[in-house]
Design an enzyme around this catalytic site. Sequence first.
Site, PDB file in Angstrom:
ATOM      1  CG  ASP A   1      -1.693   7.535   0.550  1.00  0.00           C
ATOM      2  OD1 ASP A   1      -0.741   8.213   0.132  1.00  0.00           O
ATOM      3  OD2 ASP A   1      -2.736   7.348  -0.100  1.00  0.00           O
TER       4      ASP A   1
ATOM      5  CG  ASP B   1      -1.894   1.126   1.270  1.00  0.00           C
ATOM      6  OD1 ASP B   1      -2.331   1.567   0.194  1.00  0.00           O
ATOM      7  OD2 ASP B   1      -2.222   1.588   2.370  1.00  0.00           O
TER       8      ASP B   1
END
Length: 305
Positions: free
Chosen positions: A35, A33
């Site tokens: 952020d 991922d």
Amino acid sequence: MRLPFARLRRREAGAGAEATLGLPAHIDACLFDLDGVLTSTAEVHARAWKEMFDGFLENWASRSGDPEKPFDIEGDYERYVDGLPRLDGVRSFLASRDIHLPEGTDGDPPSALTVHALGNRKNILVLNKIADDGVQPYPGSRPYLEACASAGKARALVSSSANAGEVARAAGLADLLQVRVDGETIAQRGLAGKPAPDTFLAAARELGVPPERAAVFEDAEAGVAAGRAGGFGYVVGLDRIGHGHADALRAHGADVVVTDLGDLLADAYPPPTPGAAGAPGTAGAAGAAGGRARGEAKPRAGHGR
């Protein structure tokens, strides 16, 4: 290429790359991922969500005559927005306040009262904040990606954000990521967002690696749950928040929880062996993961997509 930190060194003779990366030996690919995992833009997203929702709620209260409490990053964000695609986050939070808006379309102006308009407004805010503040990777992000590349591990970026490619380039990480599945991919292919595993499964397919031989790296409960639901071989939780978030990540399926990817590079964290206490799927897994969580509770950094 010499890696920049001494702790990236190989162990004693006979130790493999998996020991350096803190991963089980069967893992061939790493799915990250963005952020809150690779970059600190999570806080930027959180502030954009709050600014957008607070402005909307003030407007809504003036129209309805009923007071609306502001969007709470500590509670509302984690419960209704964290890890979800942008429009799903809008829908989820509005439903929590029993507010019903028409869906609208992608072209709705940000001032309109539709789900798409609120999503567009949030996107404008986050892009402005990124332009003003820049993008910083977390300290361990590039060293860990470099170590993965050196070890021959396939690498993908898996994000709900439609701006993931731009952010990865701004953070100087795009050259180390071979595949990207992001918010635009979700829209184009009709993929279900997290906690469904669709985005991670799509990235694994593009890399040509079966899920059981890939590791998922996530900071959101929904993302960790997606990794577990997809049958991935290892799920790494990133706790950037404190305040019990590590426990929540483990409860949703993380095999291990750390506060930075650099923690996995330290010699103190050897990979689990099948059947050993603390290995995924054994009774000791939760306890071992808990032992790898680093540091005391810290001020919330926020997340967002």
